[in-house]
Design an enzyme around this catalytic site. Structure first.
Site, PDB file in Angstrom:
ATOM      1  N   HIS A  77       0.834  -1.217   0.000  1.00  0.00           N
ATOM      2  CA  HIS A  77       0.000   0.000   0.000  1.00  0.00           C
ATOM      3  C   HIS A  77       0.859   1.252   0.000  1.00  0.00           C
ATOM      4  O   HIS A  77       1.951   1.290   0.578  1.00  0.00           O
ATOM      5  CB  HIS A  77      -1.003   0.001   1.153  1.00  0.00           C
ATOM      6  CG  HIS A  77      -0.429  -0.020   2.530  1.00  0.00           C
ATOM      7  ND1 HIS A  77      -0.018   1.133   3.182  1.00  0.00           N
ATOM      8  CD2 HIS A  77      -0.215  -1.029   3.403  1.00  0.00           C
ATOM      9  CE1 HIS A  77       0.414   0.828   4.402  1.00  0.00           C
ATOM     10  NE2 HIS A  77       0.320  -0.486   4.554  1.00  0.00           N
ATOM     11  N   ASP A  79      -0.007   4.475   1.129  1.00  0.00           N
ATOM     12  CA  ASP A  79      -0.152   5.455   2.204  1.00  0.00           C
ATOM     13  C   ASP A  79       0.630   5.045   3.435  1.00  0.00           C
ATOM     14  O   ASP A  79       1.028   3.881   3.586  1.00  0.00           O
ATOM     15  CB  ASP A  79      -1.623   5.656   2.562  1.00  0.00           C
ATOM     16  CG  ASP A  79      -2.305   4.374   3.029  1.00  0.00           C
ATOM     17  OD1 ASP A  79      -2.049   3.316   2.439  1.00  0.00           O
ATOM     18  OD2 ASP A  79      -3.094   4.426   3.992  1.00  0.00           O
ATOM     19  N   ASP A 116       6.431   0.957   6.944  1.00  0.00           N
ATOM     20  CA  ASP A 116       5.107   0.340   6.806  1.00  0.00           C
ATOM     21  C   ASP A 116       4.282   1.236   5.882  1.00  0.00           C
ATOM     22  O   ASP A 116       3.817   2.279   6.293  1.00  0.00           O
ATOM     23  CB  ASP A 116       4.447   0.224   8.177  1.00  0.00           C
ATOM     24  CG  ASP A 116       3.005  -0.249   8.115  1.00  0.00           C
ATOM     25  OD1 ASP A 116       2.585  -0.777   7.068  1.00  0.00           O
ATOM     26  OD2 ASP A 116       2.286  -0.055   9.116  1.00  0.00           O
ATOM     27  N   GLU A 146      -4.825   2.158   2.876  1.00  0.00           N
ATOM     28  CA  GLU A 146      -4.865   0.947   3.694  1.00  0.00           C
ATOM     29  C   GLU A 146      -5.010   1.279   5.165  1.00  0.00           C
ATOM     30  O   GLU A 146      -5.718   0.596   5.915  1.00  0.00           O
ATOM     31  CB  GLU A 146      -3.588   0.126   3.457  1.00  0.00           C
ATOM     32  CG  GLU A 146      -3.600  -1.265   4.076  1.00  0.00           C
ATOM     33  CD  GLU A 146      -3.032  -1.328   5.481  1.00  0.00           C
ATOM     34  OE1 GLU A 146      -3.096  -2.406   6.108  1.00  0.00           O
ATOM     35  OE2 GLU A 146      -2.527  -0.307   5.974  1.00  0.00           O
ATOM     36  N   GLU A 147      -4.349   2.345   5.603  1.00  0.00           N
ATOM     37  CA  GLU A 147      -4.256   2.629   7.026  1.00  0.00           C
ATOM     38  C   GLU A 147      -5.532   3.204   7.630  1.00  0.00           C
ATOM     39  O   GLU A 147      -5.727   3.153   8.840  1.00  0.00           O
ATOM     40  CB  GLU A 147      -3.092   3.590   7.300  1.00  0.00           C
ATOM     41  CG  GLU A 147      -1.721   3.079   6.870  1.00  0.00           C
ATOM     42  CD  GLU A 147      -1.212   1.943   7.740  1.00  0.00           C
ATOM     43  OE1 GLU A 147      -1.964   1.479   8.617  1.00  0.00           O
ATOM     44  OE2 GLU A 147      -0.058   1.530   7.559  1.00  0.00           O
ATOM     45  N   ASP A 170       3.787  -6.862   3.445  1.00  0.00           N
ATOM     46  CA  ASP A 170       3.348  -5.902   4.469  1.00  0.00           C
ATOM     47  C   ASP A 170       3.354  -6.486   5.873  1.00  0.00           C
ATOM     48  O   ASP A 170       2.532  -6.113   6.706  1.00  0.00           O
ATOM     49  CB  ASP A 170       1.939  -5.380   4.114  1.00  0.00           C
ATOM     50  CG  ASP A 170       1.519  -4.203   4.963  1.00  0.00           C
ATOM     51  OD1 ASP A 170       2.401  -3.528   5.538  1.00  0.00           O
ATOM     52  OD2 ASP A 170       0.302  -3.941   5.060  1.00  0.00           O
ATOM     53  N   HIS A 458       3.574   2.730  13.295  1.00  0.00           N
ATOM     54  CA  HIS A 458       2.506   3.639  13.690  1.00  0.00           C
ATOM     55  C   HIS A 458       2.912   4.553  14.846  1.00  0.00           C
ATOM     56  O   HIS A 458       2.055   5.150  15.484  1.00  0.00           O
ATOM     57  CB  HIS A 458       1.209   2.889  14.057  1.00  0.00           C
ATOM     58  CG  HIS A 458       0.630   2.113  12.927  1.00  0.00           C
ATOM     59  ND1 HIS A 458      -0.627   1.535  12.983  1.00  0.00           N
ATOM     60  CD2 HIS A 458       1.112   1.807  11.701  1.00  0.00           C
ATOM     61  CE1 HIS A 458      -0.874   0.906  11.847  1.00  0.00           C
ATOM     62  NE2 HIS A 458       0.175   1.051  11.049  1.00  0.00           N
TER      63      HIS A 458
END
Length: 484
Positions: A77, A79, A116, A146-147, A170, A458
């Site tokens: 992904h 983003d 990520d 995705e996030e 991922d 994150h």
């Protein structure tokens, strides 16, 4: 661009990661990175296009002699999660990520790194760009958003992909091969409340909780890290049971998939109790810090005198809210009976906003078992409805059911054992991979997920292992050589 990072091996992967990280790419604002990928594919004169929702697909013919192999879809992904330390001056909408090398790690300066899933994107870009790597026909799928909802995967049409095998790049431990993941649902509780004017005989304070580790609300949820929203609520509940207070506002957490690291609130206490309150607050705050001292060594809880706000919450709404957040489950709810050491169901109380007559509480509930996910979601719904909130479920996405008999799994296990002289861990994870959604669109595609070691995803502590990227790249190249 950090020139030292460009010297790391494999240089092609780090070069593409650096180029990608120079492009701002917040979730739901991916226009620039979409155009970046379209330009990249066009520059290689490969079949390149964007679908109706913004996913980018690039196809590359097979190397000579591998034309009869099955086409492989490589998926990551575009983003990234945007988190920064409160003291870091950085604008994710306009600035590229500032990277540095720290021993065996690449990290960012006070922000999330974007490994990520930028490392997966960079690896795919490197395969598309290469001229000396043996591979079957390749199809790159770069998904958006995705996030914050997986809307790119959800919006992918069922007739676009041509690949028979899908490699999702991922996951975040280089000795693991992932064959399943959790599904999730967003739970939002909201209500209004009456405000009352603050009496002039009050003393106003700002309570600031910061310095928590945070982290991925799926992959790190079992680690027991402090949740700033729950800690703030615990403090406010304790204070309100001992003093007559008014809450003017609360602002805690940010993203649904990040464990909250910071929370700030404003309260008013009777000025006549100022000395007593401050003494007891230090005791309560000290007890919480002592309780978390092993896991949260950098946590701080501050109390600052501020000017009186104009309004605070009406007392009954305040009591209802504090009780509801206290009752609402946060953290691991149940462990899997089928897969050892796998978190089955969890919840993250991700966002708490109170002020100007409005309450907003946002949660992300995850589970690899659909019925358990709904059970916990209904438990949270009940707690917040008892506090007068309207509760909505949204952004629901399915889990990915493990297939231990997968053909591509057999290839990965064999190649990993041959290359690294050890047996890989075959696991399911508690994160939300896009494989569950993609599997609904393409039920016959054989899927697997793997990636380099990434820690602190994150959070501003996000970092990727340099040696692990080299290992991951070597593994990926062997997989491409040996697929049927």
């Amino acid at each position: 661009m950090n020139q030292e990072i460009l010297k790391l091996e494999p240089q092609l992967v780090w070069k593409n990661f650096s180029k990608l990280n120079a492009v701002p790419r917040p979730s739901k604002k991916e226009e620039r990175v979409i155009q970046f990928m379209l330009d990249f594919g066009d520059s290689l004169e490969l079949e390149t296009f964007k679908d109706d929702v913004g996913n980018v697909i690039i196809r590359k013919p097979a190397s000579p002699g591998m034309e009869n192999r099955k086409m492989i879809t490589l998926q990551s992904h575009l983003d990234m999660v945007h988190q920064k330390n409160s003291a870091t001056d950085f604008d994710f909408d306009t600035q590229g990520i500032q990277m540095l090398i720290d021993d065996d790690w690449v990290r960012a300066k006070g922000t999330t790194l974007g490994a990520d899933n930028g490392m997966g994107v960079a690896a795919i870009m490197s395969l598309l760009e290469s001229s000396d790597i043996s591979h079957p026909p390749l199809e790159a799928l770069f998904t958006i958003d995705e996030e914050t909802g997986m809307t790119g995967a959800q919006g992918l049409q069922a007739n676009i992909l041509k690949g028979k095998i899908l490699l999702n790049l991922d996951t975040e431990e280089d000795d693991e091969i992932d064959i399943g993941c959790a599904g999730g649902v967003d739970i939002t509780a909201s209500r209004t409340y009456e405000q009352k004017e603050v009496l002039q005989n009050g003393s106003a304070y700002q309570i600031i909780i910061k310095g928590l580790q945070g982290g991925h609300s799926g992959m790190d949820i079992h680690k027991g890290f402090g949740n700033a929203n729950k800690i703030m609520n615990r403090l406010l509940y304790t204070i309100s049971n001992n003093y007559e207070i008014g809450i003017a506002n609360i602002n805690g957490g940010s993203l649904r998939n990040a464990i909250p690291r910071e929370s700030v609130s404003t309260i008013v206490v009777n000025a006549a109790e100022k000395v007593s309150f401050e003494e007891k607050f230090r005791v309560w705050a000290g007890s919480i810090k002592e309780e978390y001292s092993f896991l949260e060594k950098n946590m701080t809880i501050e109390l600052r005198d501020i000017i009186l706000p104009k309004y605070v919450m009406e007392i009954s709404a305040q009591q209802q809210l504090l009780k509801a957040i206290y009752a609402a489950h946060n953290g691991v709810y149940s462990m899997s009976a089928a897969i050892p050491d796998l978190v089955e169901t969890s919840n993250n109380i991700a966002r708490v906003e109170v002020g100007e007559g409005k309450v907003h509480v946002g949660c992300l509930t995850r589970s690899s078992v659909e019925t358990s996910k709904i059970d916990l979601a209904n438990s949270l719904k009940s707690a917040f409805e008892l506090a007068g909130c309207e509760v909505n479920f949204s952004g629901e996405y399915p889990g990915w059911e493990p297939n231990p008999n997968s053909d591509i799994l057999k290839v990965l296990k064999e190649q990993y054992s041959t290359l690294f002289k050890e047996t890989p861990k075959v696991v399911a994870c508690h994160a939300g991979l896009e494989c569950g959604i993609l599997g609904q669109h393409y039920p016959n595609i054989d899927m697997i997920s793997f990636g380099p070691t990434i820690k602190g995803a994150h959070s501003p502590d996000e970092r990727v292992s340099i040696s692990s990227v080299k290992k991951f790249w070597k593994f990926l190249l062997e997989i491409l050589k040996n697929t049927p």
